[in-house]
Design a protein around this motif. Structure first.
Motif, PDB file in Angstrom:
ATOM      1  N   ILE A  20       4.018 -32.532  -1.496  1.00 26.42           N
ATOM      2  CA  ILE A  20       3.590 -31.086  -0.050  1.00 26.42           C
ATOM      3  C   ILE A  20       2.117 -31.489   0.306  1.00 26.42           C
ATOM      4  O   ILE A  20       1.909 -31.486   1.606  1.00 26.42           O
ATOM      5  N   PHE A  21       1.409 -31.751   0.034  1.00 30.62           N
ATOM      6  CA  PHE A  21      -0.536 -31.419  -0.029  1.00 30.62           C
ATOM      7  C   PHE A  21      -0.481 -32.790  -0.390  1.00 30.62           C
ATOM      8  O   PHE A  21       0.338 -33.780  -1.299  1.00 30.62           O
ATOM      9  N   TYR A  22      -1.780 -32.923   0.192  1.00 31.00           N
ATOM     10  CA  TYR A  22      -2.261 -34.552   0.041  1.00 31.00           C
ATOM     11  C   TYR A  22      -3.661 -34.287  -0.184  1.00 31.00           C
ATOM     12  O   TYR A  22      -4.526 -33.774   0.260  1.00 31.00           O
ATOM     13  N   LYS A  23      -4.311 -34.743  -1.745  1.00 34.88           N
ATOM     14  CA  LYS A  23      -5.695 -34.472  -1.847  1.00 34.88           C
ATOM     15  C   LYS A  23      -6.472 -35.810  -1.633  1.00 34.88           C
ATOM     16  O   LYS A  23      -6.144 -36.814  -2.323  1.00 34.88           O
ATOM     17  N   GLN A  24      -7.396 -36.443  -0.987  1.00 33.27           N
ATOM     18  CA  GLN A  24      -8.390 -37.148  -0.732  1.00 33.27           C
ATOM     19  C   GLN A  24      -9.614 -37.158  -1.669  1.00 33.27           C
ATOM     20  O   GLN A  24     -10.274 -35.818  -1.141  1.00 33.27           O
ATOM     21  N   THR A  25     -10.732 -37.894  -2.603  1.00 28.62           N
ATOM     22  CA  THR A  25     -12.285 -37.880  -2.403  1.00 28.62           C
ATOM     23  C   THR A  25     -12.475 -37.987  -1.316  1.00 28.62           C
ATOM     24  O   THR A  25     -12.755 -38.797  -0.722  1.00 28.62           O
ATOM     25  N   ARG A  26     -13.927 -37.043  -0.966  1.00 28.69           N
ATOM     26  CA  ARG A  26     -14.281 -36.566  -0.027  1.00 28.69           C
ATOM     27  C   ARG A  26     -16.105 -36.825  -0.827  1.00 28.69           C
ATOM     28  O   ARG A  26     -16.059 -35.984  -1.729  1.00 28.69           O
ATOM     29  N   LEU A  27     -16.969 -36.811   0.275  1.00 31.24           N
ATOM     30  CA  LEU A  27     -18.670 -36.308  -0.271  1.00 31.24           C
ATOM     31  C   LEU A  27     -18.335 -35.750   0.680  1.00 31.24           C
ATOM     32  O   LEU A  27     -18.177 -34.811   2.240  1.00 31.24           O
ATOM     33  N   GLY A  28     -19.306 -34.402  -0.501  1.00 28.13           N
ATOM     34  CA  GLY A  28     -19.841 -33.519   0.241  1.00 28.13           C
ATOM     35  C   GLY A  28     -20.703 -33.190   0.555  1.00 28.13           C
ATOM     36  O   GLY A  28     -21.751 -34.046   0.136  1.00 28.13           O
ATOM     37  N   LEU A  29     -21.498 -31.614  -0.207  1.00 31.56           N
ATOM     38  CA  LEU A  29     -23.395 -31.579  -0.424  1.00 31.56           C
ATOM     39  C   LEU A  29     -23.401 -32.120  -1.441  1.00 31.56           C
ATOM     40  O   LEU A  29     -23.797 -32.293  -2.852  1.00 31.56           O
ATOM     41  N   ARG A  30     -24.751 -32.416  -0.667  1.00 28.84           N
ATOM     42  CA  ARG A  30     -25.789 -33.495  -1.940  1.00 28.84           C
ATOM     43  C   ARG A  30     -24.659 -34.761  -2.231  1.00 28.84           C
ATOM     44  O   ARG A  30     -25.465 -34.735  -3.452  1.00 28.84           O
ATOM     45  N   GLY A  31     -23.955 -35.007  -1.422  1.00 32.11           N
ATOM     46  CA  GLY A  31     -23.439 -36.404  -1.754  1.00 32.11           C
ATOM     47  C   GLY A  31     -22.739 -36.161  -2.762  1.00 32.11           C
ATOM     48  O   GLY A  31     -22.020 -37.193  -3.624  1.00 32.11           O
ATOM     49  N   ARG A  32     -21.845 -34.452  -3.930  1.00 29.95           N
ATOM     50  CA  ARG A  32     -20.634 -34.325  -4.727  1.00 29.95           C
ATOM     51  C   ARG A  32     -19.594 -35.142  -3.885  1.00 29.95           C
ATOM     52  O   ARG A  32     -19.427 -34.773  -2.553  1.00 29.95           O
ATOM     53  N   HIS A  33     -18.904 -35.749  -5.025  1.00 30.45           N
ATOM     54  CA  HIS A  33     -17.288 -35.971  -4.691  1.00 30.45           C
ATOM     55  C   HIS A  33     -16.377 -34.741  -4.587  1.00 30.45           C
ATOM     56  O   HIS A  33     -17.114 -34.155  -6.537  1.00 30.45           O
ATOM     57  N   PHE A  34     -15.373 -34.764  -4.020  1.00 30.86           N
ATOM     58  CA  PHE A  34     -15.178 -33.792  -3.849  1.00 30.86           C
ATOM     59  C   PHE A  34     -13.339 -33.514  -3.979  1.00 30.86           C
ATOM     60  O   PHE A  34     -13.075 -34.106  -2.753  1.00 30.86           O
ATOM     61  N   LYS A  35     -11.894 -32.983  -4.146  1.00 32.33           N
ATOM     62  CA  LYS A  35     -10.709 -33.058  -3.717  1.00 32.33           C
ATOM     63  C   LYS A  35     -10.280 -32.273  -2.280  1.00 32.33           C
ATOM     64  O   LYS A  35     -10.659 -31.045  -2.729  1.00 32.33           O
ATOM     65  N   VAL A  36     -10.506 -32.696  -1.349  1.00 34.70           N
ATOM     66  CA  VAL A  36     -10.435 -31.679   0.068  1.00 34.70           C
ATOM     67  C   VAL A  36      -8.663 -31.560  -0.122  1.00 34.70           C
ATOM     68  O   VAL A  36      -8.007 -32.607  -0.259  1.00 34.70           O
ATOM     69  N   TRP A  37      -8.095 -30.510   0.026  1.00 34.47           N
ATOM     70  CA  TRP A  37      -7.029 -29.678   0.865  1.00 34.47           C
ATOM     71  C   TRP A  37      -6.683 -30.116   1.653  1.00 34.47           C
ATOM     72  O   TRP A  37      -6.845 -29.501   2.475  1.00 34.47           O
ATOM     73  N   LYS A  38      -5.346 -30.904   1.770  1.00 35.56           N
ATOM     74  CA  LYS A  38      -4.699 -30.969   3.340  1.00 35.56           C
ATOM     75  C   LYS A  38      -2.707 -31.248   3.117  1.00 35.56           C
ATOM     76  O   LYS A  38      -2.287 -31.664   2.367  1.00 35.56           O
ATOM     77  N   PHE A  39      -2.293 -30.688   3.948  1.00 41.80           N
ATOM     78  CA  PHE A  39      -1.291 -31.080   4.251  1.00 41.80           C
ATOM     79  C   PHE A  39      -0.556 -32.232   4.429  1.00 41.80           C
ATOM     80  O   PHE A  39      -1.448 -33.117   5.428  1.00 41.80           O
TER      81      PHE A  39
END
Length: 500
Positions: free
Chosen positions: A339-358
């Motif tokens: 159901i969900f798609y998680k993709q690594t994105r660039l966040g605050l100060r260059g930190r990597h995190f998994k963004v949640w999307k349908f």
């Protein structure tokens, strides 16, 4: 030596006929009232009247409560108000001191002064402290009601802040209908005038209406300037924004012709490469300098924004939970996969995190993208956008059209990885195409929506313009701006503008 100098008394002098040696002290156009000065005077007068009205209302209400409340009479068993407050003109010194302090703090001078709420609170508090001291020195033998000053301070703060906030909402509402807009004219290169249009449209709450522009590359010599100035005057324009001041032929003559016509001149340094912080102009002697202040959205600003994000996200998740469940069922029925798609994105100060999307694409979408790179419709190669992307599922097209696939990112907001409003977090594939200056957008938390999304979304096909929008947001952040972007996001989503 003198024979080469044009003689102003010689009517046959070709330079005189071309109009290049006009005496600006006696222009051949009528002197008009400076529209910019008139607008500023009216704005400041309205602000002053609002403040004076609500300050008076706060004190009068405080006096009435103290005089008619048994509780406050029992607390202040001595001279409740003092004889001074029973005089007909007792509000005059209060207004003079309070408004004088507000004015000294510059809250009536600049066009954005009405939105400086924290400084306004400090001014009202300082004024109240000074009034207490003066009341004690004026009648040292008489006790002044503590309840009166405390209630007057609370009521004044509430009424004045509410008044300015309502005034701001009224101005935004009126301008959204095309009323009270200021007609302006842009002069510069096509690239610079485009950047100026974007900035003025998004940041100024539709205060300015661009009714004409001039490409400086089409101007040959000074012979065309009289017709340009005549055109500007004929459009009823109040201000001219110049994006390339150094390219203006005979700039001082141009300035004086505008000034004598009652037209304000603003110089926009859009082509000047500056650090991505909010600049302030400070005069040292007669020389203007650009001073850079602390970047926005740090310290107190960060926690204020974070508190708003948490509160709004929790309430929104509770409210839309049935919709989220319904979307999850549709995705499961439409195509195989999670159901969900998680993709690594660039966040605050260059930190990597998994963004949640349908999930809106087929399972092997990442592998298929390598075959579609040549069909990228976004200039610069940083982002990947394609209108008829074959990887998108049937339900995915609907979700993307209304941006419903972004709703699970409220989870990222709760976890502190994202904000409701901010620059969009980009996939690592897109970040690989960054130029060094693009990383300035990573100085704040990425957002679910932002200026880019409410300014055309996928219709903006140049990443450099999208980057400029992100920087404009960072440099001009306020909670009010976040509210405006969220509201514009709803309008853009419902209109399905630029979404694919």
């Amino acid at each position: 030596m003198m024979k080469n100098v044009p003689n102003p008394e010689k009517k046959s002098d070709p330079e005189i006929e071309k109009g290049q040696y006009q005496d600006q002290r006696a222009p051949n156009i009528l002197l008009h009232i400076d529209q910019g000065v008139a607008v500023a005077l009216v704005r400041n007068l309205i602000l002053l009247l609002f403040d004076a009205t609500f300050i008076s209302l706060g004190w009068l209400l405080a006096k009435w409560v103290v005089m008619n409340s048994e509780y406050f009479q029992s607390v202040d068993s001595f001279d409740l108000i003092g004889t001074a407050t029973n005089q007909p003109g007792f509000l005059l010194p209060i207004l003079a001191i309070t408004i004088g302090i507000i004015s000294a703090a510059g809250l009536y001078s600049r066009r954005d002064s009405r939105r400086r709420f924290l400084r306004l609170i400090s001014c009202l508090t300082l004024a109240q402290f000074i009034l207490i001291v003066l009341a004690f020195l004026y009648r040292p033998g008489v006790f002044i009601s503590r309840s009166l000053f405390l209630l007057a301070w609370l009521f004044t703060l509430t009424f004045v802040l509410m008044g300015r906030f309502l005034l701001e909402l009224a101005v935004i509402t009126v301008r959204s209908k095309g009323i009270l807009t200021r007609k302006i004219f842009l002069i510069g290169t096509p690239r610079d005038t485009l950047a100026a249009k974007i900035a003025l449209k998004l940041i100024s709450n539709r205060e300015f209406q661009v009714v004409g522009q001039l490409d400086l590359s089409t101007i040959e010599g000074q012979q065309q300037w009289p017709s340009v100035l005549e055109d500007i005057q004929g459009k009823g324009i109040g201000e001219v924004f110049v994006c390339s001041w150094q390219s203006i032929p005979n700039p001082m003559s141009f300035y004086w012709n505008l000034k004598t016509a009652g037209i304000n001149l603003r110089v926009l340094p859009v082509g000047l490469e500056l650090p991505y912080q909010s600049p302030q102009i400070e005069m040292i002697g007669r020389m203007p300098t650009i001073q850079f202040t602390t970047p926005a959205i740090i310290g107190t600003d960060f926690w204020l924004k974070r508190g708003f994000d948490l509160t709004f996200s929790i309430l929104l998740l509770i409210f839309i939970s049935p919709i989220l469940l319904f979307i999850a069922v549709l995705i499961k029925l439409d195509s195989p996969g999670p159901i969900f798609y998680k993709q690594t994105r660039l966040g605050l100060r260059g930190r990597h995190f998994k963004v949640w999307k349908f999930r809106t694409m087929v399972i092997n979408a990442d592998q298929l993208m390598k075959e579609l790179e040549a069909k990228n419709e976004l200039k610069g190669g940083v982002l990947f956008k394609m209108k008829d992307d074959p990887r998108i599922t049937k339900i995915g097209k609907v979700l993307r059209k209304y941006s419903l696939d972004e709703l699970p990112q409220l989870i990222n907001v709760l976890r502190g990885q994202m904000s409701l409003v901010g620059p969009r977090p980009l996939p690592l594939r897109d970040v690989e195409g960054f130029a060094p200056h693009h990383f300035a957008r990573q100085n704040v938390l990425p957002g679910i929506t932002g200026l880019w999304q409410v300014s055309g979304r996928s219709d903006i096909i140049d990443f450099e313009n999208a980057f400029r929008l992100d920087v404009m947001y960072i440099n001009n952040w306020s909670l009010l701006l976040d509210f405006q972007i969220l509201w514009k996001t709803v309008q853009v989503v419902l209109n399905r503008k630029g979404a694919y």
